[in-house]
Write a protein that holds these residues in place. Sequence first.
Motif, short mmCIF file in Angstrom:
data_model
loop_
_atom_site.label_atom_id
_atom_site.label_comp_id
_atom_site.label_asym_id
_atom_site.label_seq_id
_atom_site.Cartn_x
_atom_site.Cartn_y
_atom_site.Cartn_z
N GLY A 221 -0.54 5.38 -7.47
CA GLY A 221 -1.05 5.11 -6.74
C GLY A 221 -0.90 4.61 -5.15
N VAL A 222 0.38 4.24 -4.99
CA VAL A 222 1.21 3.49 -3.85
C VAL A 222 1.42 4.68 -3.03
CG1 VAL A 222 2.88 2.27 -2.61
CG2 VAL A 222 1.51 0.84 -4.45
N ALA A 223 2.14 5.95 -4.39
CA ALA A 223 3.01 7.03 -3.44
C ALA A 223 1.57 8.34 -3.16
CB ALA A 223 3.62 7.29 -4.24
N GLU A 227 1.58 9.34 0.79
CA GLU A 227 0.85 10.69 1.20
C GLU A 227 -0.11 11.42 1.74
OE1 GLU A 227 0.27 15.10 -1.91
OE2 GLU A 227 1.59 13.19 -2.61
N LEU A 228 -1.78 10.90 0.73
CA LEU A 228 -2.84 10.48 2.42
C LEU A 228 -2.72 10.18 3.32
CD1 LEU A 228 -5.16 9.76 -0.76
CD2 LEU A 228 -4.82 12.57 0.33
N THR A 229 -1.59 9.64 3.80
CA THR A 229 -1.88 8.97 5.20
C THR A 229 -0.54 9.10 6.06
OG1 THR A 229 -1.13 6.95 4.24
CG2 THR A 229 -3.24 7.11 4.08
N ASP A 230 0.64 10.35 6.01
CA ASP A 230 1.16 11.34 6.81
C ASP A 230 3.03 9.88 6.00
OD1 ASP A 230 -0.73 12.92 7.53
OD2 ASP A 230 -0.98 11.84 9.71
N GLY A 231 2.60 9.10 5.11
CA GLY A 231 3.84 8.92 4.92
C GLY A 231 3.75 7.19 5.27
N TYR A 232 2.54 6.66 6.13
CA TYR A 232 2.81 5.11 6.65
C TYR A 232 2.47 4.08 5.22
CZ TYR A 232 3.90 7.64 10.80
OH TYR A 232 4.42 8.47 11.59
N GLY A 233 1.06 4.95 4.90
CA GLY A 233 0.43 3.83 4.40
C GLY A 233 -0.76 3.90 5.38
N ALA A 234 -2.77 2.99 4.66
CA ALA A 234 -3.16 2.59 5.24
C ALA A 234 -2.55 1.47 5.79
CB ALA A 234 -4.74 2.10 3.79
#
Length: 340
Positions: A221-223, A227-234
């Motif tokens: 889920g974290v990965a 992935e949805l945030t350009d590799g940065y995280g929310a």
Amino acid sequence: MRAVVMHGPGDVRVEDVENPAIIEPTDAVIRVTATCVCGSDLWPYRGVEQQDGPARMGHEYIGVVEQVGAGVRYVGAGDLVVGSFVASDNTCEICRSGFQSRCVHQVMMGAIGTQAEYARIPLADGTLVKVPGDPTPEQARSLLAASDVLGTGWFGAVAADAGLGKSVAVVGDGAVGLLAVMAAERLGSERIIAMSRHPDRQALARRFGATDIVEERGAEGVARIRELTDGYGAHSTVEAVGTQESMTQAIGATRPGGHVGYVGVSHGVELDGLELFFATVSLLGGPAPVRRFLPELVDLIMSGRIDPGVVFDLALPLEEAAEGYRAMDERRATKALLTP
């Protein structure tokens, strides 16, 4: 009067109990017009949270004022009111800083029990907010949501610093998580990622403003969020469950410099100091100061701009409260409304 009493795990009964009365001059007694079962009520129902003997249940409510103490000035008999799940004076330094749920004179409404025909509301002037006009049935449901789950989801989003241009992840698809999605959308967040495996709740999350659904959990889920945030995280993550897995996932899904708003009632959650140190995120949470947000939420509801009451997907008479608990425990219902 009739009230819900939990005698032990899985054992919910509706019984005759003594009618509430004015104890302190700052008290009010209300006739409860609607109440509900909270996800946090399921902890003792499942035996995860221990209780000593039979206990009155419920902390969410709307109702009509029946009687007030001599010291009450701002509400009176006949007023339709909604209040927080924590009674507060709304005047102490902690309240004035916006954390009424930690008022120095706080009273947890769960200790009183609002799944009942009537309820005593301590610190009535600081706790209760009058509702203008005559709400429709749909607005009444939404006002009940404001008493806890809407206000808690709102605080989760605010604590996570959700806002314009932000990416927001919400861990948990119960009523609080779903309404955190609504709050994030109202606060102007650009991307809202709801973590859910249940199609009905996914649909409601999208209705409330979710742009993406993530079904994976844990490291996967974290990965996926990264992935949805350009590799940065929310930028902002709301933790709305209260387990070790959900907290670990929330912190892991948040980018360095981001914020986590945790509003799930924690059970067995432990944080590794070194991992937290290098996560480089801000944490803010705890019991939501619902009273801070109530005037705004009441206005949004009564003006028709939000409809949080749709999280109630099961409505029952108070006498059938046990079925409401079973339905939520078995995930046949997101949130059960009870009408005395």
